[in-house]
Design a protein around this motif. Structure first.
Motif, PDB file in Angstrom:
ATOM      1  N   GLY A  52      37.403   2.756 -41.002  1.00  9.41           N
ATOM      2  CA  GLY A  52      36.160   2.553 -41.735  1.00  9.41           C
ATOM      3  C   GLY A  52      35.428   3.860 -41.968  1.00  9.41           C
ATOM      4  N   GLU A  53      35.380   4.699 -40.962  1.00 12.18           N
ATOM      5  CA  GLU A  53      34.702   5.983 -41.101  1.00 12.18           C
ATOM      6  C   GLU A  53      35.382   6.847 -42.157  1.00 12.18           C
ATOM      7  OE1 GLU A  53      33.285   6.175 -36.403  1.00 12.18           O
ATOM      8  OE2 GLU A  53      34.920   7.446 -37.145  1.00 12.18           O
ATOM      9  N   VAL A  54      36.709   6.837 -42.158  1.00 10.00           N
ATOM     10  CA  VAL A  54      37.461   7.628 -43.142  1.00 10.00           C
ATOM     11  C   VAL A  54      37.182   7.119 -44.548  1.00 10.00           C
ATOM     12  CG1 VAL A  54      39.776   8.139 -44.007  1.00 10.00           C
ATOM     13  CG2 VAL A  54      39.286   8.362 -41.564  1.00 10.00           C
ATOM     14  N   GLN A  55      37.212   5.794 -44.725  1.00 10.54           N
ATOM     15  CA  GLN A  55      36.998   5.237 -46.056  1.00 10.54           C
ATOM     16  C   GLN A  55      35.577   5.470 -46.550  1.00 10.54           C
ATOM     17  OE1 GLN A  55      39.305   3.285 -48.418  1.00 10.54           O
ATOM     18  NE2 GLN A  55      37.672   4.497 -49.338  1.00 10.54           N
ATOM     19  N   VAL A  56      34.596   5.273 -45.680  1.00  8.24           N
ATOM     20  CA  VAL A  56      33.208   5.514 -46.072  1.00  8.24           C
ATOM     21  C   VAL A  56      33.009   6.980 -46.448  1.00  8.24           C
ATOM     22  CG1 VAL A  56      30.837   5.625 -45.216  1.00  8.24           C
ATOM     23  CG2 VAL A  56      32.204   3.581 -44.802  1.00  8.24           C
ATOM     24  N   THR A  57      33.609   7.887 -45.687  1.00  7.34           N
ATOM     25  CA  THR A  57      33.505   9.317 -46.005  1.00  7.34           C
ATOM     26  C   THR A  57      34.099   9.613 -47.373  1.00  7.34           C
ATOM     27  OG1 THR A  57      33.583   9.937 -43.660  1.00  7.34           O
ATOM     28  CG2 THR A  57      34.142  11.645 -45.274  1.00  7.34           C
ATOM     29  N   ARG A  58      35.242   9.014 -47.678  1.00  6.11           N
ATOM     30  CA  ARG A  58      35.870   9.234 -48.997  1.00  6.11           C
ATOM     31  C   ARG A  58      34.972   8.730 -50.109  1.00  6.11           C
ATOM     32  NH1 ARG A  58      41.959   7.169 -47.307  1.00  6.11           N
ATOM     33  NH2 ARG A  58      42.644   9.127 -46.316  1.00  6.11           N
ATOM     34  N   TRP A  59      34.389   7.559 -49.919  1.00  9.88           N
ATOM     35  CA  TRP A  59      33.488   7.020 -50.941  1.00  9.88           C
ATOM     36  C   TRP A  59      32.257   7.899 -51.105  1.00  9.88           C
ATOM     37  CZ3 TRP A  59      34.174   1.465 -48.702  1.00  9.88           C
ATOM     38  CH2 TRP A  59      35.247   0.819 -49.356  1.00  9.88           C
ATOM     39  N   LEU A  60      31.719   8.420 -49.999  1.00 10.93           N
ATOM     40  CA  LEU A  60      30.566   9.311 -50.077  1.00 10.93           C
ATOM     41  C   LEU A  60      30.914  10.579 -50.841  1.00 10.93           C
ATOM     42  CD1 LEU A  60      29.199   9.007 -46.423  1.00 10.93           C
ATOM     43  CD2 LEU A  60      28.125   8.084 -48.480  1.00 10.93           C
ATOM     44  N   GLU A  61      32.047  11.151 -50.533  1.00 12.42           N
ATOM     45  CA  GLU A  61      32.460  12.384 -51.198  1.00 12.42           C
ATOM     46  C   GLU A  61      32.745  12.153 -52.676  1.00 12.42           C
ATOM     47  OE1 GLU A  61      34.413  14.828 -47.443  1.00 12.42           O
ATOM     48  OE2 GLU A  61      35.712  13.512 -48.638  1.00 12.42           O
ATOM     49  N   ALA A  62      33.164  10.925 -53.021  1.00 13.71           N
ATOM     50  CA  ALA A  62      33.434  10.588 -54.424  1.00 13.71           C
ATOM     51  C   ALA A  62      32.157  10.177 -55.156  1.00 13.71           C
ATOM     52  CB  ALA A  62      34.466   9.463 -54.500  1.00 13.71           C
ATOM     53  N   GLY A  63      31.074  10.001 -54.415  1.00 10.12           N
ATOM     54  CA  GLY A  63      29.801   9.653 -55.027  1.00 10.12           C
ATOM     55  C   GLY A  63      29.727   8.226 -55.541  1.00 10.12           C
ATOM     56  N   VAL A  64      30.487   7.307 -54.949  1.00 11.24           N
ATOM     57  CA  VAL A  64      30.509   5.933 -55.455  1.00 11.24           C
ATOM     58  C   VAL A  64      29.544   5.009 -54.717  1.00 11.24           C
ATOM     59  CG1 VAL A  64      32.892   6.182 -56.219  1.00 11.24           C
ATOM     60  CG2 VAL A  64      32.436   5.229 -53.960  1.00 11.24           C
ATOM     61  N   LEU A  65      28.886   5.498 -53.673  1.00 13.95           N
ATOM     62  CA  LEU A  65      27.942   4.666 -52.928  1.00 13.95           C
ATOM     63  C   LEU A  65      26.509   5.090 -53.215  1.00 13.95           C
ATOM     64  CD1 LEU A  65      29.599   4.321 -49.381  1.00 13.95           C
ATOM     65  CD2 LEU A  65      29.723   2.734 -51.321  1.00 13.95           C
ATOM     66  N   ASP A  66      25.695   4.103 -53.548  1.00 14.57           N
ATOM     67  CA  ASP A  66      24.278   4.334 -53.767  1.00 14.57           C
ATOM     68  C   ASP A  66      23.521   3.774 -52.562  1.00 14.57           C
ATOM     69  OD1 ASP A  66      21.973   4.971 -55.609  1.00 14.57           O
ATOM     70  OD2 ASP A  66      21.595   2.837 -55.265  1.00 14.57           O
ATOM     71  N   HIS A  67      22.472   4.455 -52.126  1.00 14.94           N
ATOM     72  CA  HIS A  67      21.786   4.090 -50.892  1.00 14.94           C
ATOM     73  C   HIS A  67      20.350   3.644 -51.165  1.00 14.94           C
ATOM     74  CE1 HIS A  67      25.203   6.273 -49.209  1.00 14.94           C
ATOM     75  NE2 HIS A  67      24.878   7.260 -50.036  1.00 14.94           N
TER      76      HIS A  67
END
Length: 325
Positions: free
Chosen positions: A279-294
């Motif tokens: 989960g940490e790896v996947q969330v990090t990838r999404w963050l680096e790709a800019g696909v998650l809005d907070h």
């Protein structure tokens, strides 16, 4: 260090105190994090209030909050010194521990400090331990969802909003339930149903051509059981992370059984080992790709902690309340 703590359960303004404490030291296998932000979650508020059945103070003094973000200031024996200066977000800081993140510093096991990408703010990082990782676990905890249809109930909530984005990023079609058009916009869902004025089961069946959904990420299992049963496909999964409206619901066992349904009752505090690392790896990838809005809700500083708890308890905010340290 400066910290907020309580020594008894009670109302936020009655029991939360701001003051100075000894700064913790990083023990073997630990890191010391200089915190920049602390996330305030409903579980933190309920714990401080003593709302859990049979609740009792396990520690004489508790610094609340499990989520936070900051910079590693020191490391204990066995931890790579190269981690000093690393931006991180932390999880489970206040889970079965006395010292959480409502403080200028926290010492905790090194694995509980996860690298925070440079483009992600500390306030955003303070939203990951419970909201984002609960969403990841609920969406991805039983395998890939690419090509599936995922229903997210409560899509405007802190967990639901992340779940909508993550399921879509993982290749699923996503339908969310919300209580208004404005909350639909906040949820980021492209397809949604207003559960206040629409029969959810009927609407989603129509949206899916009668097929139903492969997976349900559910914020209230007891309240949604009938609709979920009507919508889940044979072999589908319901991943539920709460059941507030009915905390002891009567399970409609046989209808679920004949649909070969998997019921996954999950809690992110118990997410561990390889599953959490994934989960940490996947969330990090999404963050680096800019696909998650907070959705960060400013909660003030440590001196405003009691007000932040009240804001969370009121349940009217859209997003995660975060203290700026």
């Amino acid at each position: 260090m400066q910290a907020v703590w309580y020594e008894d359960f009670g109302a936020a303004h009655d029991v939360l105190q701001l003051g100075e404490m000894a700064t913790p030291q990083a023990g073997p296998g630990e890191v010391l994090v200089a915190l920049k932000a602390s996330g305030v979650n409903p579980s933190d508020v309920k714990l401080r209030a003593g709302a859990r059945v049979g609740a009792m103070m396990v520690y004489p003094r508790v610094v609340p909050h499990s989520d936070g973000a900051g910079v590693i200031e020191a490391v204990g024996a066995g931890v790579d010194p190269a981690r000093i200066g690393e931006r991180v977000w932390v999880w489970n800081a206040g889970w079965q521990r006395a010292l959480g993140t409502a403080a200028s510093h926290v010492a905790l096991p090194a694995e509980q400090a996860v690298r925070l990408p440079d483009a992600t703010t500390f306030a955003e990082g303070a939203c990951f331990g419970i909201p984002a990782m609960t969403a990841w676990y609920a969406v991805m905890g039983d395998g890939p969802v690419a090509g599936q249809t995922v229903l997210v109930t409560g899509g405007a909530g802190s967990v639901g909003r992340y779940a909508v984005q993550m399921a879509r990023a993982a290749g699923a079609r996503v339908i969310a339930t919300v209580s208004s058009a404005s909350k639909a916009a906040h949820s980021t869902a492209q397809e949604w149903v207003n559960y206040r004025d629409t029969d959810v089961a009927e609407a989603v069946r129509e949206m899916t051509g009668g097929a139903g959904v492969d997976r349900i990420v559910d914020v209230d299992f007891g309240a949604n059981q009938a609709a979920n049963l009507a919508l889940i496909k044979p072999g589908g999964t319901i991943a539920a992370y709460a059941s507030a409206a009915d905390m002891s619901p009567t399970l409609d066992f046989y209808p679920f059984m004949f649909r070969n349904t998997r019921l996954h009752m999950l809690i992110v505090y118990q997410l561990a080992g390889a599953m959490r690392r994934a989960g940490e790896v996947q969330v990090t990838r999404w963050l680096e790709a800019g696909v998650l809005d907070h959705a960060v809700v400013p909660g003030g500083g440590l001196a405003d902690c009691a007000h932040a708890h009240q804001l969370v308890a009121a349940g009217e905010k859209l997003g995660t309340v975060v203290l700026d340290i």
